[in-house]
Design a protein around this motif. Structure first.
Motif, PDB file in Angstrom:
ATOM      1  N   SER A  18       4.935  11.123   2.419  1.00  8.38           N
ATOM      2  CA  SER A  18       4.260   9.866   2.116  1.00  8.38           C
ATOM      3  C   SER A  18       3.445   9.396   3.315  1.00  8.38           C
ATOM      4  O   SER A  18       3.884   9.489   4.463  1.00  8.38           O
ATOM      5  N   ILE A  19       2.242   8.898   3.031  1.00 10.20           N
ATOM      6  CA  ILE A  19       1.415   8.300   4.087  1.00 10.20           C
ATOM      7  C   ILE A  19       1.154   6.826   3.793  1.00 10.20           C
ATOM      8  O   ILE A  19       0.270   6.210   4.373  1.00 10.20           O
ATOM      9  N   ARG A  20       1.897   6.263   2.847  1.00 10.32           N
ATOM     10  CA  ARG A  20       1.775   4.838   2.574  1.00 10.32           C
ATOM     11  C   ARG A  20       2.933   4.101   3.274  1.00 10.32           C
ATOM     12  O   ARG A  20       3.946   4.726   3.585  1.00 10.32           O
ATOM     13  N   PRO A  21       2.870   2.788   3.542  1.00 13.03           N
ATOM     14  CA  PRO A  21       1.724   1.918   3.247  1.00 13.03           C
ATOM     15  C   PRO A  21       0.675   2.002   4.344  1.00 13.03           C
ATOM     16  O   PRO A  21       0.845   2.738   5.320  1.00 13.03           O
ATOM     17  N   VAL A  23      -2.442   3.120   4.228  1.00 15.97           N
ATOM     18  CA  VAL A  23      -3.296   4.298   4.274  1.00 15.97           C
ATOM     19  C   VAL A  23      -4.747   3.921   4.532  1.00 15.97           C
ATOM     20  O   VAL A  23      -5.496   4.689   5.145  1.00 15.97           O
ATOM     21  N   ARG A  24      -5.175   2.730   4.092  1.00 15.89           N
ATOM     22  CA  ARG A  24      -6.556   2.311   4.306  1.00 15.89           C
ATOM     23  C   ARG A  24      -6.873   2.099   5.781  1.00 15.89           C
ATOM     24  O   ARG A  24      -8.041   2.097   6.183  1.00 15.89           O
ATOM     25  N   GLN A 101       3.624   7.805   8.375  1.00 16.40           N
ATOM     26  CA  GLN A 101       3.363   6.488   7.817  1.00 16.40           C
ATOM     27  C   GLN A 101       2.862   5.572   8.925  1.00 16.40           C
ATOM     28  O   GLN A 101       3.446   5.503  10.010  1.00 16.40           O
ATOM     29  N   ILE A 152      -8.921  11.623   1.769  1.00 15.61           N
ATOM     30  CA  ILE A 152      -7.783  10.719   1.518  1.00 15.61           C
ATOM     31  C   ILE A 152      -8.291   9.341   1.102  1.00 15.61           C
ATOM     32  O   ILE A 152      -7.792   8.737   0.140  1.00 15.61           O
ATOM     33  N   GLY A 156      -7.886   7.804  -2.506  1.00  8.73           N
ATOM     34  CA  GLY A 156      -6.785   6.853  -2.419  1.00  8.73           C
ATOM     35  C   GLY A 156      -5.431   7.544  -2.386  1.00  8.73           C
ATOM     36  O   GLY A 156      -4.448   7.022  -2.946  1.00  8.73           O
ATOM     37  N   MET A 157      -5.350   8.702  -1.724  1.00 12.26           N
ATOM     38  CA  MET A 157      -4.093   9.458  -1.675  1.00 12.26           C
ATOM     39  C   MET A 157      -3.015   8.658  -0.951  1.00 12.26           C
ATOM     40  O   MET A 157      -3.285   7.949   0.021  1.00 12.26           O
ATOM     41  N   GLU A 158      -1.770   8.833  -1.426  1.00 11.17           N
ATOM     42  CA  GLU A 158      -0.628   8.219  -0.756  1.00 11.17           C
ATOM     43  C   GLU A 158       0.421   9.243  -0.354  1.00 11.17           C
ATOM     44  O   GLU A 158       1.415   8.892   0.274  1.00 11.17           O
ATOM     45  N   GLU A 159       0.188  10.507  -0.713  1.00 12.96           N
ATOM     46  CA  GLU A 159       1.081  11.598  -0.322  1.00 12.96           C
ATOM     47  C   GLU A 159       0.248  12.820   0.055  1.00 12.96           C
ATOM     48  O   GLU A 159      -0.821  13.043  -0.507  1.00 12.96           O
TER      49      GLU A 159
END
Length: 528
Positions: A18-21, A23-24, A101, A152, A156-159
């Motif tokens: 996971s790369i959230r929260p 990510v933006r 993350q 990404i 809007g990738m989150e993983e």
């Protein structure tokens, strides 16, 4: 047992991380106000922290003489490639969920890895695309993940997918690769990177337990020689090592420890204080000098040329970019306490730095003094008629000749009482004058500037004498990187101006030099 490929297939498993929260935030990092050395430092910090946290395990696995090695390579070709590789303990599987993350701090935030943002921010600041491969100590698995930041953000990738493969359990390393760079270190920036990284990580490089290389060149920190000399108040006394330990405690309970010393020889670019946080220089590395004016006075002061030291500021906090301290409004308190400590007996660092002279004025080579007076005379002769200067436009045209006439070196006189004595012919209001320019070393004479006019000969004669032993000359013409010549020229200008004024009918023109001599004795005092 199967083949190597079969073993790899056995261990290869696809996973997601996971790369959230946040990510933006990846799209904001390229616009941060980083400098190249601080951004690379974030990547170095990860390697150092892995070594610090696992030092005993690494020594047990590879021997008591284990050395952490961090290799930085930069290739500017084809869009640029930066690689940072280490032999630290790697990233364990249990930490992968947090490692990518944004703003997710590590479970132990007492080291250099503190905010959970440095590696991601620095990698995205440098590059549009980057990857990480690692294998942890004792783990027979190599894991890798790739960040394609534009993709990404667009999707809007989150993983992200994690690739795994088998390696020997004894292996341990991490490799970061950054490509398609926003900015590629080039030219002078490379030298500054190496200089800053060497200074930033000096405490880790000193004893050889850590090696950092840049394009194969090891970074080696050179210790600055400390002054060993008698107290300036007792030149014949026993030599002392001018280094003082510092122990400050603020009202908040925060402590500042370290040392401050005097350089053996003055060099402004290498003086100043280095402020350390958990062993890393946060402020005062390279040309990022920390020189509060309350301690270092002006840029050209002796203190600014000679005083240096290291202070541990680990009781404070740092900004999330780790390039400056968070002072909690206590910077002034630290500076004032430190100044008081450095002025205290029995080792008054600031007083010694301000007043000690590594050499005496008479040590200036005679040839150098001759050059000074010769050039001064050339400028006066090139100016033409000095009387015309009183009405000429201030455009410098009267003194712009590139070379002096050959006869300027003629009619040289020497006297045993003066180290330098030159006579020149000058013109004033259509009349030929002689000007004798002298530089003497006479401590018993109080005056800095003496001007004498002799009218008994067929040609007017002005003798201008500058006393090199005067406190004004000792205070400013012996400073590191400072020059005798500008002060000498001003003295000659004042002396000639007095006599020009006399020839124009001014009353009591000698009051000029009397006032100057009185004032420069006051001005000779260095700022406290």
């Amino acid at each position: 047992m199967g083949t190597v490929n079969e073993e790899l297939e056995r261990y290869t498993v696809s996973q997601n991380v996971s790369i959230r929260p946040g990510v933006r935030m990846l799209g904001l990092f390229p616009h941060m106000r980083y400098r190249e050395w601080y951004a690379l430092g974030e990547l170095v910090d990860n390697s150092l922290q892995s070594w610090i946290s696992n030092r005993l395990a690494l020594q047990e696995a590879d021997g008591p003489d284990f050395q952490l090695q961090i290799h930085i390579s930069v290739d500017p070709a084809d869009g640029g490639l930066i690689t940072v590789r280490d032999n630290a303990a790697g990233i364990e599987a249990k930490d992968w969920g947090r490692a990518f993350q944004v703003a997710e701090p590590p479970s132990d935030a007492t080291g250099l890895s503190q905010f959970g943002i440095g590696m991601k921010a620095a990698a995205c600041w440098f590059a549009r695309r980057w990857s990480l491969r690692t294998t942890a100590l004792g783990d027979p698995v190599e894991r890798s993940v790739e960040f394609d930041v534009p993709a990404i953000l667009d999707a809007g990738m989150e993983e992200l997918e994690v690739d795994e493969g088998a390696v020997a359990a004894a292996e341990h390393w991490t490799e970061l690769r950054l490509w398609d760079l926003h900015r590629t270190p080039r030219g002078r920036t490379i030298a500054k990177i190496k200089d800053h990284l060497t200074s930033i990580y000096r405490t880790f490089l000193r004893d050889g337990r850590v090696m950092i290389t840049y394009n194969g060149d090891p970074l080696e920190y050179t210790e600055q020689p400390i002054l060993v000399a008698p107290d300036w108040r007792d030149q014949e006394g026993e030599p002392r090592t001018w280094k003082k330990d510092v122990h400050l405690r603020l009202d908040s309970g925060r402590r500042v420890t370290g040392w401050v010393a005097i350089r053996e020889s003055g060099k402004g670019r290498e003086a100043g204080l280095a402020l350390l946080y958990r062993g890393k220089v946060i402020s005062g590395a390279g040309d990022d000098l920390y020189k509060p004016v309350e301690i270092f006075a002006s840029q050209n002061s002796f203190e600014s040329q000679r005083v240096f030291g290291e202070l541990d500021m680990s009781d404070f906090d740092v900004t999330y970019t780790k390039d400056s301290l968070v002072w909690f409004d206590e910077e002034e308190d630290v500076i004032l306490q430190l100044k008081e400590e450095l002025e205290s007996e029995p080792l008054p660092i600031l007083t010694q730095a301000r007043n000690y002279r590594a050499r005496k004025p008479q040590d200036v080579p005679r040839d150098r003094l001759l050059e000074v007076v010769n050039r001064t005379g050339q400028l006066l002769r090139n100016a033409g008629d000095l009387g015309a200067l009183w009405t000429a436009d201030d455009d410098g045209k009267n003194v712009e000749e590139a070379t002096a006439p050959s006869y300027l070196t003629a009619d040289v006189t020497r006297e045993a009482a003066t180290p330098v004595d030159r006579r020149f012919e000058i013109a004033h209001d259509g009349e030929s004058w002689r000007a004798d320019l002298e530089l003497v070393e006479q401590p018993a004479i109080r005056d800095w500037l003496t001007v004498q006019r002799a009218d008994d000969g067929p040609t007017p004669l002005v003798r201008i004498t500058v006393n090199q032993a005067h406190p004004f000359m000792r205070a400013f013409c012996e400073m590191p990187s400072q020059d005798l010549e500008p002060v000498w020229r001003v003295a000659v200008a004042v002396g000639l101006a007095q006599e020009v004024a006399r020839s124009r009918g001014a009353r009591f023109p000698n009051y000029v030099t009397q006032a100057v001599n009185a004032m420069v004795r006051v001005l000779a005092v260095q700022p406290s």
